[in-house]
Design a protein around this motif. Structure first.
Motif, short mmCIF file in Angstrom:
data_model
loop_
_atom_site.label_atom_id
_atom_site.label_comp_id
_atom_site.label_asym_id
_atom_site.label_seq_id
_atom_site.Cartn_x
_atom_site.Cartn_y
_atom_site.Cartn_z
N ARG A 188 2.00 2.40 -3.49
CA ARG A 188 1.02 2.63 -4.55
C ARG A 188 0.92 4.09 -5.00
NH1 ARG A 188 -3.59 -1.49 -2.18
NH2 ARG A 188 -2.37 -3.41 -2.51
N GLU A 220 0.81 -1.22 0.00
CA GLU A 220 0.00 0.00 0.00
C GLU A 220 0.84 1.27 0.00
OE1 GLU A 220 -2.93 1.65 3.31
OE2 GLU A 220 -3.86 0.00 2.18
N GLN A 246 -7.34 0.57 -1.84
CA GLN A 246 -7.29 0.44 -0.38
C GLN A 246 -8.59 -0.17 0.17
OE1 GLN A 246 -7.66 4.02 2.10
NE2 GLN A 246 -5.73 3.45 3.09
N GLN A 247 -9.71 0.14 -0.46
CA GLN A 247 -11.01 -0.28 0.07
C GLN A 247 -11.61 -1.45 -0.70
OE1 GLN A 247 -13.63 3.14 0.75
NE2 GLN A 247 -11.83 4.44 0.81
N PHE A 299 -5.66 5.28 -5.45
CA PHE A 299 -5.17 4.69 -4.20
C PHE A 299 -6.34 4.26 -3.31
CE2 PHE A 299 -4.05 4.99 0.25
CZ PHE A 299 -2.85 4.30 0.33
N THR A 314 -13.83 7.92 2.50
CA THR A 314 -13.36 7.05 3.58
C THR A 314 -14.56 6.39 4.23
OG1 THR A 314 -13.38 8.93 5.10
CG2 THR A 314 -11.30 8.41 4.02
#
Length: 416
Positions: free
Chosen positions: A105, A102, A349-350, A345, A414
Motif C-alpha cells: 500500500r 498491506e 491499516q486501522q 496507509f 497508532t
C-alpha cells in the motif's frame, strides 16, 4: 484543475461577477454529499459500481457544463461533476483495501499522490490556452475522451473484482446519515463561498455554516476526532490538518508574491510547481520503504510542513525575501508527500471490514472542511487588515501552529 483559469471568461460570457463563486460552491457541496453516501455504499456493497458510475457521472457533468448557455445549466454540470468526484475519491480507498496487501500500500498511495501532479502542472496553462484560442466550453468538453478512456480501463478490472464477502462484518447503519450529509454539504459549501467574499455578509454566512456543520460532523466523524483520540480519530484529524495547512498556503502564495512583492502571476505560480514536484518525489520515496513506521513518517511530514509554512513568515511581510518561497515550499511539498501517503496507509491499516468507506469519507470531509475554514480565515484577515502584507503573516503564523499541532499528535495515530 483548469476550471479556475477558465472561470473569468466563463462568467463574462454567461453570468455576472457576483456569481463567480457559485460553480466552485456547487462542485464542493455535491462532492461532500457524494463522499458520505458513496462511502456507505462502498462499505455495504463494495466499490465495483461506484468505480464505474462515478467517472460516468463526472463525464455527463462535463457534457452538461460544456454545452451550457446559462448559469443554471453550468451549475447542474458542476453538481454532477462533484457527485462523481466525491464518490470516486472514496471508492479508490475501498478498492486499495480490497485488492492490495498491506506491504504494497505505501507504493500504491505514492502513485495515487503523484497522479495529481501532472494535471496540477498542465491543467491551468492548458485551460488558459484553450479558453483564449477556442472557447471555455472546450475546457469541459475536451476532457470527455479521457473519461471514456478511464471507464474503458476500469470496467475490465472491476469485472475481476469479486463481490463483498457475504459473511464479513459490516458496520451498523448510522442514523440520520442522509441529513448529516446534506448538512455537511451545505456547511462546507457555505464556508467555501464565504472564503471568496469579503464583508459582514460573508462573516454571517460562515457563522451559520459552523452552526449547521456541528451536528452533522457528530454523525460523520468517528468519535474522538476533536480531542485527538488514539487511532482512527487522530488519523482523520491529521488529514484535515495536512490539507488545511498546505492548500491554504497554496491558495494565498500567488497573492503573497504578486500583491506584496510585484511578481508576475506566471512567476508567482513557480512555488506551487516546485511544491507539487516535492510532493511527488517524497511520495515515490516512501513507497520504496514499506517497512518504515508510518506514524513516525507522518510526524516527519508534519515537521517538514511546519518548516515550509513557517518559512513563509520570511516571505509574506513587505520586508520579506520573495525568492525564499521556492526552497521553503519544496520542503513543505516533501512533507506532504511523506505525510499524506503515511496517513492514508494508517487509515486503511486501522479500518475493519465494512469501515473503510466511512473512515475514508470522514477523512475527505476533514480535508475539505479545514481547507475551506482556513481559506475563509485568510479572507477575513484580508478584510480586517486591508493588505496582503499585513494579513498574510498572521495567517501563516496560524497555519504553522496547526502544522506543529499535527506533529505533536501524530504519535496518537497508532492505537493504544
Amino acid at each position: 484543475m483548469g476550471v479556475g483559469t477558465a472561470m473569468p471568461a466563463l462568467v463574462a460570457d454567461i453570468g455576472a461577477v457576483s456569481l463567480y463563486a457559485w460553480p466552485f460552491v456547487a462542485f464542493m457541496a455535491a462532492a461532500v454529499f457524494a463522499t458520505v453516501l458513496g462511502g456507505r455504499w462502498c462499505d455495504r456493497a463494495g466499490p465495483r459500481i461506484p468505480l464505474v458510475g462515478a467517472p460516468l457521472l463526472f463525464g455527463i457533468g462535463l457534457v452538461v457544463a460544456g454545452t451550457a448557455a446559462g448559469m443554471p445549466q453550468l451549475l447542474l454540470g458542476r453538481v454532477l461533476q462533484g457527485l462523481g468526484a466525491g464518490t470516486q475519491a472514496v471508492a479508490v480507498y475501498v478498492l486499495v483495501a480490497a485488492v492490495y496487501p498491506e506491504r504494497a500500500r505505501p507504493a500504491v498511495f505514492g502513485l495515487i499522490s503523484s497522479a495529481w501532479v501532472l494535471p496540477a502542472l498542465l491543467g491551468p496553462p492548458v485551460s488558459g490556452l484553450v479558453t483564449e484560442t477556442v472557447s471555455w466550453h472546450w475546457v469541459f468538453l475536451g476532457l470527455v475522451p479521457f473519461v471514456v478512456l478511464a471507464v474503458g480501463l476500469v470496467v475490465p478490472a472491476v469485472r475481476r473484482l469479486g463481490p463483498p464477502d457475504a459473511h464479513r462484518e459490516v458496520a451498523p447503519p448510522r442514523r440520520g446519515l442522509v441529513a448529516a450529509a446534506l448538512g455537511a454539504a451545505v456547511g462546507v459549501a457555505a464556508l467555501s463561498w464565504a472564503s471568496q467574499q469579503r464583508g459582514v455578509v460573508a462573516a454571517v454566512v460562515a457563522g451559520v455554516a459552523i452552526v449547521v456543520l456541528a451536528p452533522a460532523l457528530v454523525r460523520l466523524f468517528p468519535r474522538g476526532v476533536f480531542r485527538a483520540g488514539r487511532g482512527i480519530p487522530t488519523v482523520v484529524l491529521s488529514r484535515g490538518l495536512l490539507a488545511g495547512v498546505f492548500f491554504t498556503v497554496n491558495a494565498y502564495l500567488p497573492l503573497m508574491l504578486n500583491g506584496t512583492h510585484g511578481w508576475s502571476l506566471a512567476m508567482a505560480g513557480l512555488p506551487l510547481i516546485v511544491g507539487s514536484l516535492g510532493w511527488s518525489a517524497a511520495s515515490a520515496w516512501q513507497g520504496r520503504h514499506p517497512d518504515l513506521p508510518r506514524a513516525l513518517l507522518l510526524r516527519i511530514g508534519f515537521c517538514a510542513l511546519a518548516v515550509g509554512t513557517a518559512g513563509m513568515l520570511l516571505v509574506a511581510p513587505g520586508w520579506g525575501v520573495p525568492w525564499l518561497a521556492l526552497p521553503f515550499w519544496v520542503v513543505a511539498g516533501l512533507g506532504m508527500g511523506i505525510g499524506f501517503s503515511s496517513m492514508s496507509f494508517l487509515l486503511l491499516q486501522q479500518s475493519g471490514a465494512g469501515q473503510v468507506g466511512f473512515h475514508s469519507s470522514a477523512a475527505q470531509i476533514a480535508d475539505q472542511l479545514t481547507t475551506a475554514a482556513m481559506i475563509g480565515a485568510g479572507g477575513a484577515l484580508l478584510a480586517l487588515l486591508g493588505t496582503p502584507a499585513a494579513a498574510l503573516p498572521v495567517l501563516v503564523a496560524l497555519l504553522t501552529a496547526l502544522a506543529v499541532t499535527g506533529a505533536v499528535v501524530a504519535a496518537r495515530t497508532t492505537p493504544a
